[in-house]
Design an enzyme around this catalytic site. Sequence first.
Site: not given
Length: 331
Positions: A198, A217, A219, A273
């Site tokens: 990404k 959020h 991961d 993060h």
Amino acid sequence: MVVERVQALALGGIHDLPAHFIRPDHERPENSKAIEGVSVPMISLSQPREALVKEIAEASSKWGFFVVKDHGVSPTLIKRLQEVGEEFFGLAQEEKEKYANDLAKGKFEGYGTKIIKNKDQKLEWVDYYFHLMAPPSKVNHEVWPHNPPTYREVAEDYNKEIVRLTDEILALLSEGLNLETNVLRTQMGGDEIEVEMKINMYPPCPRPELALGVEPHTDMSALTFLVPNDVPGLQVWMDQTWVAVDYVPDALYIHIGDQIEVLSNGKYKSILHRSIVNKERTRMSWAVFCVPPGETVVGPLPELLDEKNPAKYEAKTFDEYRYRKINELPQ
């Protein structure tokens, strides 16, 4: 469906931030400033094995995040990876749109912009390109950028390095749990581990103090390997405050993701993060997510459980986990 691209907005020379990018007061960077100058774990992969296992286990338990050097990925390859990503985002808008994804039709790979607003009806200041890099059986090169022409060669070279490093880091994390070297890799699907690229593109923002590139959020991956450009923006949550992560040339930033937290029964921590944006400069990052195949059941490793250490997480397939995470349902 016409999608409003953040980069196109920025290039249009807007002076005011559209309301759907303005975060609630408590989320704004101006009201939740990060601490600068804190040293995050920096680990050399060339040190003796015993010391390396200890450092990675400590960083993964305390932070869920560490920066690695002496990782064997050539600075030239990292530079080429960044160049081909920058070249793609430098293409004319109509050229980029040829690769547009379509989430409504289940087409997740390609060029995109987050159009699903969060519960506060806010969006992130970022465009991206997402595609699978491994395993070969699941890779569709048609959805990779064909322009610049060297993109495929560079991405495939980088994927080989990431697959190697994924095996290496999973082995070190397994040993840090006093388990056999191959346990985490096997539980993650072995050769079928999926590798997702990404590329995040955060253009200059007229009011960066009010916006976020990516909201806070963790991961959903097992591991995330990140290469940023030299524009700061990554911040990690540590000891009830945001910590700004400095740019380290040619280093790889490694995030422990949710699947490793679950497998380790909480011994290793998935790092919360966020990313902030810049008024004058474009920030970019290349995030590679290593995830188990969708049908793989992920739960706390039985070897780590006993009467004093019961399972803290429910075992479920990664597909189920991903569905719940995306739809903000309890796990």
